[in-house]
Design an enzyme around this catalytic site. Structure first.
Site, PDB file in Angstrom:
ATOM      1  N   GLU A 127       0.713  -1.408  -0.221  1.00 21.88           N
ATOM      2  CA  GLU A 127      -0.046   0.116  -0.336  1.00 21.88           C
ATOM      3  C   GLU A 127       0.838   1.225   0.021  1.00 21.88           C
ATOM      4  OE1 GLU A 127      -3.293   0.288  -0.127  1.00 21.88           O
ATOM      5  OE2 GLU A 127      -4.099  -1.602   0.694  1.00 21.88           O
ATOM      6  N   HIS A 166      -3.622  -2.698  -8.192  1.00 16.81           N
ATOM      7  CA  HIS A 166      -5.055  -3.296  -7.761  1.00 16.81           C
ATOM      8  C   HIS A 166      -6.333  -3.280  -8.807  1.00 16.81           C
ATOM      9  CE1 HIS A 166      -7.821  -3.663  -3.881  1.00 16.81           C
ATOM     10  NE2 HIS A 166      -7.775  -4.950  -4.702  1.00 16.81           N
ATOM     11  N   ASP A 176      -7.316   1.916  -7.760  1.00 17.77           N
ATOM     12  CA  ASP A 176      -5.895   2.225  -7.239  1.00 17.77           C
ATOM     13  C   ASP A 176      -4.809   1.271  -7.847  1.00 17.77           C
ATOM     14  OD1 ASP A 176      -7.148  -0.070  -5.837  1.00 17.77           O
ATOM     15  OD2 ASP A 176      -5.376   0.096  -4.455  1.00 17.77           O
TER      16      ASP A 176
END
Length: 192
Positions: A127, A166, A176
């Site tokens: 992330e 993603h 994203d």
């Protein structure tokens, strides 16, 4: 922020599943991989809590199931979710690790890569603290590049063509890391 020491021994990372330069924040949201030797995909995500706001401990709290749902109206919507990622790279390049790379983090959801479903089973999720339309920082690209190189050395099945967003593995459901993520720049850094 001091530069991490590279290269490390890939076998040590394969064995421990932990990046020593990362701050360890163990999440309960993980499980065993069906096959620990089958790690062959890296997935780049973004997250910001509240949306499009940066800083604070909300992301860490969310992945560790301790998010204060009264702190922001959006948190009431997501408070019951049980999700995680292996790694988080903050805006300043700080690296946090929530799940051992050897384990199955809950980052991808329903997903498909090259015809193969359930990407969580065989992927590592990273992330970036960010949002689809807000440019990422130089510190984030630097840290992502270094961590990706280290992961690729430990798990050679993760090649440049097996690094996806993603949005690539869950099209229509996820967007994203978004158009703000400069894939060309990242791939240039990775190749240098």
């Amino acid at each position: 922020m001091s530069e991490p020491e590279y290269p490390r021994f890939p076998s040590e990372l394969r064995q421990s599943g932990r990046l020593p330069q990362a701050r360890w924040c163990p999440s309960p949201n993980f499980g065993p991989r069906p096959d620990q030797d089958d790690i062959s995909l890296l997935v780049v995500h973004n997250i910001s809590l509240p949306p499009q706001q940066f800083g604070g401990s909300h992301i860490e709290d969310f992945f560790c199931n301790r998010l204060d749902t009264s702190a922001h109206p959006y948190f009431e919507e997501i408070g019951g979710m049980k999700v995680s990622s292996h790694l988080l790279i903050r805006r300043d390049g700080e690296l946090l690790q929530f799940v051992s790379l050897r384990d199955r983090a809950w980052h991808a959801g329903r997903s498909v890569f090259c015809g193969r479903e359930e990407c969580n089973d065989y992927s590592i999720g990273i992330e970036l603290e960010g949002a689809d339309h807000i440019p990422y920082t130089a510190d984030q690209y630097r840290q992502l590049t270094e961590v990706t190189r280290e992961i690729m050395a430990a798990w050679p099945a993760i090649t440049e063509d097996r690094i996806a967003g993603h949005s690539d593995i869950a099209p229509g459901r996820k967007t994203d890391p978004g158009p703000a993520f400069d894939w060309r720049h990242f791939r240039r850094l990775l190749g240098s």
